[in-house]
Motif scaffolding. Structure first.
Motif, PDB file in Angstrom:
ATOM      1  N   ASP A 187       0.845  -1.187   0.000  1.00 26.38           N
ATOM      2  CA  ASP A 187       0.000   0.000   0.000  1.00 26.38           C
ATOM      3  C   ASP A 187       0.881   1.238   0.000  1.00 26.38           C
ATOM      4  O   ASP A 187       2.012   1.199   0.469  1.00 26.38           O
ATOM      5  CB  ASP A 187      -0.887   0.023   1.246  1.00 26.38           C
ATOM      6  CG  ASP A 187      -2.004  -1.007   1.165  1.00 26.38           C
ATOM      7  OD1 ASP A 187      -2.075  -1.709   0.138  1.00 26.38           O
ATOM      8  OD2 ASP A 187      -2.788  -1.085   2.123  1.00 26.38           O
TER       9      ASP A 187
ATOM     10  N   ARG B 126      -1.941   4.764   9.150  1.00 28.86           N
ATOM     11  CA  ARG B 126      -1.678   5.399   7.868  1.00 28.86           C
ATOM     12  C   ARG B 126      -0.717   6.588   8.026  1.00 28.86           C
ATOM     13  O   ARG B 126      -0.849   7.377   8.954  1.00 28.86           O
ATOM     14  CB  ARG B 126      -3.023   5.913   7.384  1.00 28.86           C
ATOM     15  CG  ARG B 126      -3.166   5.978   5.940  1.00 28.86           C
ATOM     16  CD  ARG B 126      -4.620   6.297   5.634  1.00 28.86           C
ATOM     17  NE  ARG B 126      -4.976   5.572   4.434  1.00 28.86           N
ATOM     18  CZ  ARG B 126      -4.508   5.913   3.242  1.00 28.86           C
ATOM     19  NH1 ARG B 126      -3.730   6.945   3.124  1.00 28.86           N
ATOM     20  NH2 ARG B 126      -4.813   5.193   2.188  1.00 28.86           N
TER      21      ARG B 126
ATOM     22  N   GLN C 209       1.468   1.606   5.601  1.00 29.61           N
ATOM     23  CA  GLN C 209       0.957   0.647   6.589  1.00 29.61           C
ATOM     24  C   GLN C 209       1.660  -0.698   6.414  1.00 29.61           C
ATOM     25  O   GLN C 209       1.601  -1.552   7.277  1.00 29.61           O
ATOM     26  CB  GLN C 209      -0.560   0.474   6.449  1.00 29.61           C
ATOM     27  CG  GLN C 209      -1.329   1.592   7.118  1.00 29.61           C
ATOM     28  CD  GLN C 209      -2.818   1.331   7.114  1.00 29.61           C
ATOM     29  OE1 GLN C 209      -3.424   1.118   6.070  1.00 29.61           O
ATOM     30  NE2 GLN C 209      -3.425   1.357   8.280  1.00 29.61           N
TER      31      GLN C 209
ATOM     32  N   ARG D 164      -2.987  -9.203   5.070  1.00 31.79           N
ATOM     33  CA  ARG D 164      -2.925  -7.985   4.264  1.00 31.79           C
ATOM     34  C   ARG D 164      -2.535  -8.375   2.840  1.00 31.79           C
ATOM     35  O   ARG D 164      -2.148  -9.512   2.590  1.00 31.79           O
ATOM     36  CB  ARG D 164      -1.909  -7.012   4.869  1.00 31.79           C
ATOM     37  CG  ARG D 164      -2.318  -6.551   6.264  1.00 31.79           C
ATOM     38  CD  ARG D 164      -1.503  -5.376   6.710  1.00 31.79           C
ATOM     39  NE  ARG D 164      -1.488  -4.308   5.722  1.00 31.79           N
ATOM     40  CZ  ARG D 164      -2.380  -3.308   5.671  1.00 31.79           C
ATOM     41  NH1 ARG D 164      -3.353  -3.254   6.560  1.00 31.79           N
ATOM     42  NH2 ARG D 164      -2.275  -2.376   4.742  1.00 31.79           N
TER      43      ARG D 164
ATOM     44  N   ASP E 105       0.383   3.874   1.729  1.00 28.29           N
ATOM     45  CA  ASP E 105       0.280   4.689   2.945  1.00 28.29           C
ATOM     46  C   ASP E 105       1.258   4.280   4.052  1.00 28.29           C
ATOM     47  O   ASP E 105       1.121   4.704   5.186  1.00 28.29           O
ATOM     48  CB  ASP E 105      -1.156   4.634   3.476  1.00 28.29           C
ATOM     49  CG  ASP E 105      -1.612   3.203   3.726  1.00 28.29           C
ATOM     50  OD1 ASP E 105      -0.769   2.291   3.686  1.00 28.29           O
ATOM     51  OD2 ASP E 105      -2.817   3.002   3.954  1.00 28.29           O
TER      52      ASP E 105
HETATM   53 MG    MG Z   1      -4.097   1.696   4.421  1.00 25.82          MG
END
Ligand code: MG
Ligand code: UDP
Length: 310
Positions: A98, A205, A102, A161, A100
């Motif tokens: 991702d 995030r 994370q 994830r 962000d």
């Molecule tokens: Mg995220």
């Protein structure tokens, strides 16, 4: 395709703030991978962002040839972005992350060594807690995974994830699944292969905000159920059997009451209604069972995937 490349696929939807932070953080891993003779390749997939994500990626490209961009004509969703990235990736190793932060890039060396040294085909991650998430969302998420465990034969791991590193073999297996409705968490489980799970605590995030509303997540979970289970199609059959059983019970009650001299007109009527509804539901269930077979045929998934052969 090259064994000397690690492709990092980053789906981005309105991530103008996160992309530079992500790039700076991920670029720190360059040294480690160069030492091991592996170059990084960044594939940013802009999923129809309405902010300056595309400009930000172009700017990165000016100073770094390793940066690539795929920009969608509109928002197609994260699944589509993942697929586009996988199709473009040149690397013998591919990772999904991702934008962000994370998914910590600091885990990449460890993931790489599990693949190259310990013989895993795939290193996946799951978060062990859902800190910082609305409780109601966590509750629904847990119910969803519980339900999936019961109704699907594909293993779908709670808290998994999309952050994972895969060898080319696994990527090609995923690409060989041509289905239109793609639910990655299910696809990863379906293809199998030797997978190492790393666990870490939820990280907030870095910038911007989550792109998933509760409603979007709810629709996504329905997608998951429909893509990886045909169990709901059996529901009418079960209900039909229950209705027919109820009709039989009503018939017995009517006979007994009739012998005792009561008026059983209403009971007989209920019995007929239950029986006819039951037959209809059961027929629908039977059609559903054939339908589920057609559904699986249409998906045209590979019949098997080979990990190794001589
Ligand atoms: Mg995220
Ligand atoms: N994303 C995307 N298309 C979408 C929604 C999200 O490409 O329609 C990307 C997003 O930019 C981010 C990743 O998918 O890089 C995960 O999204 P987000 O962080 O909002 O989800 P969360 O971490 O809250 O589950």
């Amino acid at each position: 395709m090259s064994q000397q490349i690690l492709s990092i696929i980053v789906p981005c939807y309105n991530e103008e703030e996160s992309v530079p932070l992500f790039y700076a953080e991920a670029d720190k891993q360059t040294a480690f991978f160069r030492e091991n003779g592996v170059e990084l390749e960044f594939i940013f997939v802009d999923d129809g962002s309405r902010d300056k994500t595309v400009e930000v990626v172009k700017k990165l490209r000016e100073s770094d040839e390793r940066v690539h961009l795929i920009s969608f004509s509109r928002n197609f969703g994260k699944e589509a972005a993942i697929l586009a990235g996988l199709e473009k990736a040149e690397g013998g190793f591919v990772t999904l992350m991702d934008a962000d932060l994370q998914d910590p890039p600091a885990l990449l060396p460890q993931m790489y060594s599990h693949i190259t040294k310990d013989g895993f085909d795939c290193v996946a991650t799951r978060r062990v807690d859902r800190k910082g998430e609305p409780p109601i969302r966590s509750w629904f998420a847990r119910r969803f995974y519980g339900l999936m465990r019961k109704i699907s034969t594909t293993e779908i791991v709670d808290g998994a994830r999309d952050f994972r590193m895969m060898t080319r073999k696994v990527v090609d297996a995923i690409l060989s699944m041509k289905e239109y409705n793609r639910f990655s968490k299910g696809i990863f489980g379906w293809v199998g292969y030797r997978t190492k799970w790393l666990e870490y605590e939820n990280i907030q995030r870095a910038a911007g905000e989550t792109k998933w509303s509760f409603w979007k997540l709810f629709k996504y979970s329905l997608e998951g159920i429909m893509a990886f289970s045909t169990a709901p199609l059996i529901i009418p059959l079960v209900m039909g059997i229950i209705f027919c059983a109820a009709a039989a019970a009503l018939l017995i009650v009517s006979i007994v009451r009739g012998v005792m001299g009561f008026d059983v007109g209403i009971l007989i009527l209920s019995c007929v209604i239950a029986f006819v509804s039951g037959i209809q539901l059961a027929c629908l269930g039977i059609v559903g069972m054939y339908f589920s077979k057609i559904y699986l045929e249409v998906k045209n998934r590979p019949k098997y995937l080979i990990r190794e052969e001589f």
